[in-house]
Design a protein around this motif. Structure first.
Motif, PDB file in Angstrom:
ATOM      1  N   HIS A 128       0.691   4.416   6.163  1.00  0.00           N
ATOM      2  CA  HIS A 128       0.093   3.465   5.236  1.00  0.00           C
ATOM      3  C   HIS A 128       0.356   2.020   5.626  1.00  0.00           C
ATOM      4  CE1 HIS A 128      -1.281   6.567   2.774  1.00  0.00           C
ATOM      5  NE2 HIS A 128      -0.214   6.761   2.013  1.00  0.00           N
ATOM      6  N   THR A 168       3.581  -3.372  -4.946  1.00  0.00           N
ATOM      7  CA  THR A 168       2.329  -2.746  -5.372  1.00  0.00           C
ATOM      8  C   THR A 168       1.152  -3.542  -4.837  1.00  0.00           C
ATOM      9  OG1 THR A 168       2.379  -4.034  -7.435  1.00  0.00           O
ATOM     10  CG2 THR A 168       3.313  -1.800  -7.499  1.00  0.00           C
ATOM     11  N   PHE A 205      -7.294   3.320  -9.028  1.00  0.00           N
ATOM     12  CA  PHE A 205      -6.304   3.889  -8.120  1.00  0.00           C
ATOM     13  C   PHE A 205      -5.918   5.300  -8.539  1.00  0.00           C
ATOM     14  CE2 PHE A 205      -5.008  -0.033  -5.918  1.00  0.00           C
ATOM     15  CZ  PHE A 205      -4.652   0.498  -4.694  1.00  0.00           C
ATOM     16  N   GLN A 253      -2.370   6.580  -2.058  1.00  0.00           N
ATOM     17  CA  GLN A 253      -3.104   5.337  -1.811  1.00  0.00           C
ATOM     18  C   GLN A 253      -4.584   5.663  -1.586  1.00  0.00           C
ATOM     19  OE1 GLN A 253      -1.886   2.017  -2.000  1.00  0.00           O
ATOM     20  NE2 GLN A 253      -0.376   3.235  -3.092  1.00  0.00           N
ATOM     21  N   SER A 275      -2.094  -0.525  -8.414  1.00  0.00           N
ATOM     22  CA  SER A 275      -1.638   0.678  -7.734  1.00  0.00           C
ATOM     23  C   SER A 275      -0.314   1.153  -8.316  1.00  0.00           C
ATOM     24  CB  SER A 275      -1.446   0.423  -6.230  1.00  0.00           C
ATOM     25  OG  SER A 275      -0.214  -0.227  -5.983  1.00  0.00           O
ATOM     26  N   LEU A 284       4.373   1.617  -4.140  1.00  0.00           N
ATOM     27  CA  LEU A 284       4.127   2.158  -2.809  1.00  0.00           C
ATOM     28  C   LEU A 284       5.317   3.000  -2.370  1.00  0.00           C
ATOM     29  CD1 LEU A 284       2.618  -1.033  -1.154  1.00  0.00           C
ATOM     30  CD2 LEU A 284       1.464   0.746  -2.459  1.00  0.00           C
TER      31      LEU A 284
END
Length: 437
Positions: free
Chosen positions: A7, A169, A212, A217, A433, A436
């Motif tokens: 990612h 995020t 999202f 992701q 989102s 992460l």
């Protein structure tokens, strides 16, 4: 770790308590009470991280900006510092930091490894407790330095508030340019502070309402090719999209279920009504959840997936309803004056955010899942489209002021600390989102 590298092209190792000091329990005086509406930001000192170049000061600057933007912290002016940190491994002179009012102190250093990676170390000190609260080190690529700063800010936020942070995020939204009668709308994504902007579509088709996935992701959104709406899934990093389906009667783009295995959407019927359907993304089968002559739309799952909130005009004008995930037990929960729309369940499950239109104003508000404790956070000419930070502390929305294009804003659930998010153009339909990984 493989997914993280895929990612973000980042090799990130988090090592807890790597320093010589043993991490001691947080003293009560450093844990902030952030539940009330009247709150003075807590003074915190963030020194420039030691480094042989400008990387250390840049990381410290992002940490300070994250904490300040939350509204809960007030970074202290560096010109007032009495102690100059020359060795982050040494205990600071607590009295010096107490004299300038600091309650927390963040220090660190940045070194470059032989393979080119950065090694970032930091410590968080409780000044009045005279002890270290946290010490960690990270390894990351040169390009990922901002993300390291966001992660450190999240650690500081959690240690000093008792709540998870939300700085590591990203935000997906609709970038808008061009005249009103020929708007170009592109999918765009950026860090939560507006950095690292990039586009996910080229503007050749109209894109709307990105959302999202809560587990990866990935986003879902609606795109118009001609007059036909299509729903897509798109992987953020590989820029590869997959057609979910073509829905000529789609009224609003879908949202994911909490496990990411389903999407929920509203489809227009021939009689002019709209009902809510859930689609299994593996089998592509749909299940009808509402069956009314009204317009039922804007559905959002509760965090545990057991219930759904949606808007419906079955009572004569738009109001908010909740039901079980199978469509049973429908119950109206909003009863105020005006119309309610775009309900979204908080990741914590304790609130539902919504848009309310009343007396010529559009407000962003929150209420409990049973409809109690309704509070309007902000009002304006046209506010719409709330989305939650993953810790359920902050609501993001977009506002269109009279005669101007839309912009994105954030506000705390107490109704304080409203801020505009920097975007290069007009911006609408934000979606936050998860953290992460």
């Amino acid at each position: 770790m493989k997914r993280l590298a895929r990612h973000f092209v980042m090799s990130l190792l988090v090592i807890l308590a790597t320093f010589a000091d043993v991490l001691l329990p947080v003293r009560a005086q450093v844990v902030l009470d952030v539940t009330g509406g009247n709150f003075n930001p807590v003074p915190v000192a963030i020194t420039d991280f030691l480094s042989g170049n400008d990387m250390g000061p840049r990381i410290a600057s992002v940490i300070a900006a994250d904490l300040e933007r939350s509204g809960l912290f007030k970074p202290i002016d560096k010109t007032s510092y009495l102690e100059r940190i020359t060795n982050p491994d040494m205990q600071p002179r607590f009295n010096d930091w107490q004299q300038i009012g600091a309650q927390g102190l963040v220090i660190g250093r940045v070194n470059q490894e032989p393979d080119g990676r950065l090694r970032v170390e930091f410590r968080l000190w409780d000044i009045y407790g005279s002890r270290q609260l946290e010490g960690r080190q990270f390894y990351a690529t040169q390009e990922s330095w901002r993300r390291v700063a966001h992660i450190i800010a999240d650690v500081v936020y959690q240690k000093m508030t008792g709540e998870k942070g939300y700085f590591d995020t990203r935000i997906v939204f609709i970038d808008e340019t061009g005249p009103r009668n020929a708007r170009i709308k592109r999918l765009a994504i950026m860090d939560q502070d507006g950095a690292n902007l990039r586009y996910l579509s080229d503007g050749q088709e109209i894109v709307l309402t990105p959302r999202f996935s809560p587990t990866r992701q990935e986003i879902t959104y609606m795109a118009f090719t001609g007059n036909t709406p299509r729903v897509y899934l798109q992987q953020i990093e590989v820029a590869q999209r997959e057609l979910v389906g073509t829905f000529p009667n789609m009224t609003i783009a879908p949202r994911f279920s909490p496990d990411g295995q389903k999407v929920i959407m509203s489809l227009l019927q021939d009689n002019g009504s709209a009902n809510i359907y859930a689609m299994d993304l593996r089998s592509r089968t749909t299940t009808r959840l509402t069956s009314t002559l009204a317009i039922d739309t804007a559905a959002s799952y509760s965090p545990d997936g057991s219930r759904i909130v949606f808007e419906s005009d079955q009572g004569g004008h738009q109001q908010i309803y909740v039901m079980n995930a199978d469509g049973s037990g429908q119950q109206r929960i909003s009863f105020g004056d005006g119309s309610y729309s775009t309900p979204v369940w908080s990741p914590r499950g304790d609130y539902i955010a919504f848009t309310k239109q009343s007396e010529g104003q559009f407000s962003i508000g929150v209420m409990r899942p049973d409809g109690s404790d309704e509070r309007l956070l902000t009002s304006g000419f046209h506010n719409e489209g709330p989305t939650w930070a993953p810790n359920g502390r902050v609501v993001m929305f977009f506002r269109q002021n009279a005669g101007r294009g839309p912009k994105i804003y954030t506000i705390d659930i107490t109704g304080r600390n409203e801020r505009q998010l920097p975007t290069p153009n007009d911006a609408s339909d934000p979606a936050w989102s998860p953290l992460l990984d």
